[in-house]
Design an enzyme around this catalytic site. Structure first.
Site, mmCIF file in Angstrom:
data_model
loop_
_atom_site.group_PDB
_atom_site.id
_atom_site.type_symbol
_atom_site.label_atom_id
_atom_site.label_comp_id
_atom_site.label_asym_id
_atom_site.label_seq_id
_atom_site.Cartn_x
_atom_site.Cartn_y
_atom_site.Cartn_z
ATOM 1 N N CYS B 210 0.802 -1.234 0.000
ATOM 2 C CA CYS B 210 0.000 0.000 0.000
ATOM 3 C C CYS B 210 0.829 1.275 0.000
ATOM 4 O O CYS B 210 0.269 2.367 0.009
ATOM 5 C CB CYS B 210 -0.979 -0.033 1.162
ATOM 6 S SG CYS B 210 -1.996 -1.523 1.093
ATOM 7 N N HIS B 337 -3.180 7.988 6.064
ATOM 8 C CA HIS B 337 -3.364 6.642 5.503
ATOM 9 C C HIS B 337 -4.765 6.164 5.894
ATOM 10 O O HIS B 337 -5.488 5.647 5.054
ATOM 11 C CB HIS B 337 -2.263 5.708 6.013
ATOM 12 C CG HIS B 337 -2.219 4.399 5.305
ATOM 13 N ND1 HIS B 337 -2.178 4.300 3.929
ATOM 14 C CD2 HIS B 337 -2.233 3.121 5.767
ATOM 15 C CE1 HIS B 337 -2.158 3.017 3.585
ATOM 16 N NE2 HIS B 337 -2.199 2.288 4.665
ATOM 17 N N GLU B 348 -1.781 5.800 13.890
ATOM 18 C CA GLU B 348 -1.641 7.026 13.099
ATOM 19 C C GLU B 348 -2.251 8.233 13.830
ATOM 20 O O GLU B 348 -1.724 9.352 13.757
ATOM 21 C CB GLU B 348 -2.289 6.833 11.724
ATOM 22 C CG GLU B 348 -1.835 7.865 10.710
ATOM 23 C CD GLU B 348 -2.447 7.653 9.331
ATOM 24 O OE1 GLU B 348 -3.452 6.911 9.217
ATOM 25 O OE2 GLU B 348 -1.925 8.242 8.365
ATOM 26 N N LYS B 366 -10.345 7.700 2.614
ATOM 27 C CA LYS B 366 -10.673 6.316 2.246
ATOM 28 C C LYS B 366 -12.197 6.078 2.241
ATOM 29 O O LYS B 366 -12.675 5.188 1.565
ATOM 30 C CB LYS B 366 -9.987 5.338 3.212
ATOM 31 C CG LYS B 366 -8.443 5.395 3.196
ATOM 32 C CD LYS B 366 -7.851 4.464 2.223
ATOM 33 C CE LYS B 366 -6.364 4.178 2.328
ATOM 34 N NZ LYS B 366 -5.422 5.290 2.391
ATOM 35 N N HIS B 371 -9.977 1.818 0.106
ATOM 36 C CA HIS B 371 -8.520 1.708 0.131
ATOM 37 C C HIS B 371 -8.093 1.103 -1.203
ATOM 38 O O HIS B 371 -8.352 -0.060 -1.481
ATOM 39 C CB HIS B 371 -8.092 0.820 1.304
ATOM 40 C CG HIS B 371 -6.606 0.781 1.522
ATOM 41 N ND1 HIS B 371 -5.707 1.431 0.701
ATOM 42 C CD2 HIS B 371 -5.861 0.173 2.481
ATOM 43 C CE1 HIS B 371 -4.482 1.219 1.138
ATOM 44 N NE2 HIS B 371 -4.542 0.462 2.214
ATOM 45 N N PHE B 429 1.946 -3.189 4.024
ATOM 46 C CA PHE B 429 2.364 -4.472 4.601
ATOM 47 C C PHE B 429 3.897 -4.571 4.528
ATOM 48 O O PHE B 429 4.530 -3.987 3.652
ATOM 49 C CB PHE B 429 1.771 -5.634 3.791
ATOM 50 C CG PHE B 429 0.410 -6.067 4.249
ATOM 51 C CD1 PHE B 429 -0.296 -5.349 5.193
ATOM 52 C CD2 PHE B 429 -0.167 -7.215 3.726
ATOM 53 C CE1 PHE B 429 -1.556 -5.753 5.605
ATOM 54 C CE2 PHE B 429 -1.425 -7.633 4.134
ATOM 55 C CZ PHE B 429 -2.122 -6.906 5.072
#
Lengths: 270, 444
Positions: B210, B337, B348, B366, B371, B429
């Protein structure tokens, strides 16, 4: 910045890692490359990858073992702490075994997809395992560029080393295709190689490379007939002319495929 | 500059001297916020130098919000989300998705038929919006094909085509229409666009889950700085496929409803698809926005959960500040994010509350797009540039009750604000982090 007036990049190799079936480090590979001898292309041996903790090693996917093995070899030869090195991992296909397993499950019972297999399926799985095992907080990347995966990864690593003036770890790997994918993908054996690159020449310098991006394709590499099977068996073997030049330690120029119609010219400076 | 933010204790949360102070809940945090015992800041991580800003001379995006900048700008202004109930998978999966309409009936032009797949179709649909294809071709004409780099970001590429081949095996073999090997590699998008555009500069795919299409900005900046290219065409494209929908479902990270970033009731992500494009050059009109900096780092913690103290994110942020010369006080907007997973948003939120003054604005988009994984970095860069252009901070769609760990920076609803400097966060990831810093172009 280590750049010539012609816009070429100059980087110095401080460490080399190698793992192919039956040829488990650079000194063994260099002997075969010097002699133009055949490389074994079969067998079920797995890289030791002792840099991974034992519990990770048992469950790590094949590309992770392979990439971590060669990366650790290159760092050891360079006598560089892996934790400090930005790293670039390149692979043409990524984890072909997991792709086969994932797509097989998706075609039959998608709700049975394994969560571990899924998170291991990302192209940056080797970079992830490597940075965890070595406690490396520096930038890590995972790249791919079709037949040019080795050259494109090498170029990005050299760029990183030059612009940020830091030693960089570069590892390239591919494993064998399995299942139905083996019918379309030409990859029948695992092979990985790694380099530690530095823009600064120093006491650890083993060899010096001058890299130039060419806006035309590479001519077919002239390799010993005995090594043809190796080149057919794994895409990262496009790097073989470079490693042969390094093994012979004589000044020469090789050209590796990079983009669809471009290439990377590499002068190995004596 | 980021090492002295913990008002409550006076301790640096990441000790520059290698100390690792146990962290007390800081002012403004709930007492039950995750207790953070950060590891020492790695002393070998060098502070990067300032970079020369690059002009972003063209940019566009296509997502569930529509095709091109006008559709995205209108959606942000009117708080129109693009998520819908999952109608993509044959096996039912109760979730929301951000799907781009019409791809099923938009095959690639005949000359590119060998590359036909959902991901490349979305790339082709997207690159034609806002005159981007013309701008890219003009740059190739202006600089010469060998001086234009093509840098791609994707997580799963055209794996949807591989999945389709496995569904339709003929005697154990791929069906003839899906035997083009390029489709089954991560660089499928790269080979297609390199062929379609005719670039002859460096061409490479970054596939770091991502963070992929955030990292392509960093990679392109390096290629220009080192002199290997005069312009870079950036593309981030990821499409819906079984792997990601059922994979994230297996990890229990997919929300049954439309995702609600930073909400106390958030239950996971909604997956979307998108194509984003940007053209980077050394010079551009004064009105063109700029890439001011970036930071990349690794968590070195876990394959699929973030570092609990956000250590990697903090290192990436420090490098983004160092390269851009910005300080936390100069940041008007942060596109987070904000995936709406329990863990990402908790980490975050604490990072933002710790690092930025109360007046900074932050949100996750998002809820609008889902996402979009490997395309999220560039999609959210485009949304951030649009927010700058329009002078609005987009609200965090679908979220009403922020998690108590959130600071006052979180914008739930749209706000009017002049945005001169902005950040976008992308975390993937493998603990792969990238933070980008953008500056607005001068207003006319």
């Amino acid at each position: 910045m280590a750049r010539t007036e012609q816009g070429d990049l100059i980087v110095h190799i401080e460490g080399i890692g190698w793992w192919s079936p039956g040829v488990v480090d650079w000194s063994a590979a260099a002997l075969l490359l010097r002699d133009g001898a055949a490389f074994p292309t079969g067998g079920n041996a797995k890289p030791a990858a002792t840099i991974l903790p034992p519990h990770e090693r048992r469950r790590a996917p094949a590309p992770v073992l392979l990439a971590c093995e060669v990366a650790a070899q290159a760092c050891a030869m360079a006598d560089r702490a892996a934790a400090a090195l930005p790293c670039v991992f390149a692979s043409m296909h990524g984890d072909l075994a997991i792709t086969d397993e994932l797509c097989t499950t998706l075609a039959t019972d998608p709700l049975e997809v394994s969560p571990t297999r899924f998170h291991n399926s990302v192209h940056n799985a080797p970079a992830g395992y490597w940075t965890i095992a070595t406690q490396c907080h520096a930038a890590s990347s995972a790249v791919s560029a079709w037949r040019g995966s080795f050259a494109a990864g090498l170029l990005e690593s050299a760029v990183l080393a030059c612009v940020d003036e830091t030693p960089v770890l570069f590892a390239a790997y591919d494993i064998a295709a399995q299942g139905a994918l083996a019918g379309v993908i030409q990859a029948t054996m695992p092979f990985g190689a790694a380099l530690v690159l530095n823009a600064k020449r120093g006491p650890r310098t083993l060899a010096t490379l001058r890299l130039h991006h060419e806006s035309h394709a590479a001519p077919a590499a002239a390799l010993p007939a005995a090594q043809a099977a190796f080149v057919e068996a794994t895409p990262i073997a496009h790097s073989l002319p470079l490693f042969a030049a390094l093994a012979r330690a004589n000044a020469c120029r090789v050209q590796l495929p990079n983009g669809a119609a471009t290439s990377l010219s590499i002068e190995v400076l004596a | 500059m980021i090492d002295s933010f913990d008002d409550a204790t006076g301790n640096p949360a990441i000790g520059v001297d290698g100390s690792s102070p146990a962290r007390q809940p800081a002012r403004g945090f709930a007492q039950n916020a995750c207790v953070i015992i950060p590891r020492p800041r790695p002393t070998h991580c060098r502070v990067p130098s300032r970079i020369v800003p690059l002009a972003i001379t063209a940019f566009t995006a296509t997502s569930a919000l529509g095709r091109g900048r006008a559709a995205h700008g209108e959606a942000l202004r009117s708080q129109r989300g693009g998520l819908r109930a999952n109608d993509f998978t044959e096996t039912p999966l109760a979730c929301a998705i951000g799907r781009v309409d019409g791809l099923e009936t938009l095959p690639l032009p005949g000359a590119f038929a060998d590359y036909d797949c959902r991901n490349n179709r979305l790339a082709w649909l997207g690159i034609g919006a806002d005159g981007f294809l013309d701008a890219a071709r003009a740059a190739i004409e202006r600089y010469g094909a060998d001086r234009v780099a093509l840098v791609l970001g994707t997580s799963t590429g055209s794996i949807g085509a591989t999945e389709e081949a496995y569904r339709d095996l003929e005697d154990g073999r791929f069906p003839a229409r899906l035997r083009n090997r390029v489709l089954h590699t991560p660089h499928s998008l790269g080979v297609f666009l390199e062929t379609a555009l005719g670039t002859r500069g460096p061409c490479i795919t970054v596939a770091t889950a991502c963070s992929s299409s955030a990292k392509i900005f960093a990679q392109a900046e390096r290629l220009l700085r080192v002199g290997l290219a005069d312009a870079a065409i950036l593309a981030g494209v990821d499409t819906l496929c079984g792997s990601v929908l059922f994979g994230f479902n297996a990890l229990e990270l997919v929300s049954p409803q439309a995702c609600r970033p930073f909400d106390v009731a958030r239950r996971g992500i909604s997956i979307g698809e998108a194509a984003g494009f940007a053209l980077l050059e050394r010079d551009g009109a004064a009105t063109a926005p700029r890439l001011l900096g970036y930071g990349e780092s690794s968590d070195a913690h876990h394959m699929s959960t973030p570092h609990p103290a956000g250590l990697g994110a903090r290192l990436a942020l420090a490098d983004a500040f160092a390269r851009s010369g910005l300080t936390p006080g100069a940041i008007d907007y942060i596109n987070l994010h904000g995936t709406a997973t329990v863990k990402n948003d908790a980490v975050e939120a604490v990072l933002v509350a710790d690092m930025f003054p109360a007046g900074a604005r932050a949100s996750s988009t998002k809820g609008f797009t889902g996402h979009t994984l490997g395309a999220a970095g560039i999609l959210e860069a485009v949304l951030t540039l649009l927010a700058m252009e329009q002078g609005i901070v987009p609200g965090t769609l679908n979220s009403t009750a922020p998690d108590p760990v959130c600071g006052p920076q979180l914008a739930l609803s749209n706000e009017t604000r002049t945005i001169r400097a902005a950040l976008t966060n992308s975390f993937g990831f493998g603990g792969n982090n990238c933070i980008l810093a953008f500056g607005s172009g001068r207003t006319q």
